[in-house]
Design an enzyme around this catalytic site. Structure first.
Site, mmCIF file in Angstrom:
data_model
loop_
_atom_site.group_PDB
_atom_site.id
_atom_site.type_symbol
_atom_site.label_atom_id
_atom_site.label_comp_id
_atom_site.label_asym_id
_atom_site.label_seq_id
_atom_site.Cartn_x
_atom_site.Cartn_y
_atom_site.Cartn_z
ATOM 1 N N GLY A 169 -59.182 18.063 21.133
ATOM 2 C CA GLY A 169 -58.880 16.669 21.412
ATOM 3 C C GLY A 169 -57.776 16.509 22.443
ATOM 4 N N ARG A 191 -64.704 20.859 23.186
ATOM 5 C CA ARG A 191 -64.807 21.689 21.983
ATOM 6 C C ARG A 191 -66.003 22.595 22.204
ATOM 7 N NH1 ARG A 191 -62.995 16.733 19.576
ATOM 8 N NH2 ARG A 191 -61.034 17.065 18.453
ATOM 9 N N ASP A 233 -55.499 23.868 16.089
ATOM 10 C CA ASP A 233 -55.737 25.081 15.309
ATOM 11 C C ASP A 233 -57.062 25.762 15.636
ATOM 12 O OD1 ASP A 233 -57.188 23.008 14.240
ATOM 13 O OD2 ASP A 233 -56.629 23.392 12.163
ATOM 14 N N THR A 269 -51.784 18.277 19.487
ATOM 15 C CA THR A 269 -52.700 17.515 18.649
ATOM 16 C C THR A 269 -51.945 16.379 17.985
ATOM 17 O OG1 THR A 269 -54.037 17.553 16.614
ATOM 18 C CG2 THR A 269 -52.357 19.252 16.828
ATOM 19 N N ASP A 297 -52.717 15.083 15.302
ATOM 20 C CA ASP A 297 -52.746 15.291 13.854
ATOM 21 C C ASP A 297 -51.464 15.948 13.356
ATOM 22 O OD1 ASP A 297 -55.309 14.300 14.063
ATOM 23 O OD2 ASP A 297 -56.265 16.258 13.937
ATOM 24 N N ASP A 356 -50.837 19.025 12.738
ATOM 25 C CA ASP A 356 -51.214 19.855 11.592
ATOM 26 C C ASP A 356 -51.276 21.345 11.928
ATOM 27 O OD1 ASP A 356 -53.414 19.750 13.259
ATOM 28 O OD2 ASP A 356 -54.866 19.322 11.667
ATOM 29 N N ARG A 367 -57.625 13.669 10.426
ATOM 30 C CA ARG A 367 -58.518 14.554 9.675
ATOM 31 C C ARG A 367 -58.015 14.723 8.241
ATOM 32 N NH1 ARG A 367 -59.320 19.729 13.434
ATOM 33 N NH2 ARG A 367 -57.041 19.654 13.310
#
Length: 319
Positions: free
Chosen positions: A11, A72, A103, A126, A128, A130, A172
């Protein structure tokens, strides 16, 4: 002069363009020839690799997204395409990579390094937030500010009409964006995947708040929770007795003008990445924590599950 390349994978985030700009500048400062890999790992496979110049990065520091595109890549998961990617790097005499991604991108790079030994430094990128081992990922500050602006605007309507607004954030299976946004916007409800919840537990308290004069609610929910935002909105109407609306912020969170903080961090991340490659950090992820920047082995990051900060989780219980 050695050759070095940069690519974006997964992303897009605001902060990638400032990173790309500084990559060109810092590479040349260190007598390296900078190259762009367009379209992420797909570009490695298809040989979309071009030498970069100052002209290529002029005027991009204030733009969201990524000038060199991202993807991706399912093909990169297959060994034959990774062999092809390595052959393309060899054609350009490139033996160092700076990788901006999350990741999944890091796991792909971990396998690629094991097979072909291409030196790399990865930059967590990202919204996120994460990635294991780092408290901050490039792009998250801009995303949080986009969410803040949206919530502030929605609050105006919520208070004017006396409604409950359920605002869904991205992330997510990670509730970082939802939690931080709830804490900094004064939301009355925050639901994230990391903590189990029962809407029934809120009923008595919310009804009492309405009796005491509250006439609107702001609820922030992460996309990874067990209930859809629509379900939470229906609960507000059926159980709490207040008209409700849903706002799914979606991909607006990934774009936009990069904040000053994301621009500054992009600058620092790239400097550490290139300097690390020149000082024998061959398979590292640049991580940022309270102690500053550090190099961590790719296996420490890509193969570990991210855990939300315990202090943030504790704060959620106080909402």
């Amino acid at each position: 002069m050695k050759n070095i390349a940069i690519l974006c994978s997964g992303g897009d985030v605001s902060g990638m363009n400032p990173a790309i700009k500084h990559f060109v500048e810092h590479s040349m400062k260190n007598n390296l020839n900078p190259y762009f890999v367009y379209n992420g790992y797909e570009g490695l496979i298809d040989n979309k690799i071009q030498k970069a110049t100052y002209e290529d990065v002029a005027g991009i520091i204030n733009k969201g997204g990524t000038k060199i595109f991202s993807s991706r890549s399912k093909r990169f998961m297959q060994k034959k395409y990774r062999v092809q990617a390595k052959a393309n790097l060899d054609k350009h005499n490139i033996d160092m990579l700076v990788v901006l991604g999350g990741d999944g991108s890091f796991r792909g790079m971990e396998v690629f390094y094991k097979e072909h030994g291409v030196k790399f430094c990865a930059i967590p990128s990202t919204i996120d937030n994460d990635i294991a081992g780092t408290s901050y990922c490039l792009g998250v500050d801009t995303a949080l500010n986009v969410i803040r602006n949206a919530i502030d605007s929605i609050r105006d309507t919520a208070s004017s009409f006396g409604r409950a607004f359920v605002i869904e954030t991205m992330g997510r299976e990670c509730g970082y964006l939802a939690l931080v946004s709830a804490l900094t916007s004064g939301a009355e409800l925050c639901l994230i995947p990391e903590l189990p919840y029962s809407l029934q537990e809120y009923e008595k308290n919310f009804k009492q708040q309405m009796q005491d004069g509250r006439h609107y609610f702001i609820a922030i929910v992460s996309e990874g929770i067990k209930d859809e935002a629509k379900t939470v909105a229906e609960w507000f109407e059926e159980k709490i007795g207040i008209e409700s609306r849903v706002s799914v912020l979606g991909h607006i969170q990934r774009g936009g003008n990069p904040t000053v903080y994301d621009r500054l961090m992009a600058y620092k991340f790239v400097s550490f990445a290139i300097d690390g490659l020149l000082n024998n950090h061959t398979d590292s992820v640049i991580c940022f924590n309270e102690g500053g920047f550090s190099y961590r082995n790719i296996q420490e990051v890509a193969l570990k599950k991210y855990k939300l900060d315990s202090e943030l989780l504790k704060s959620l219980k106080e909402i």
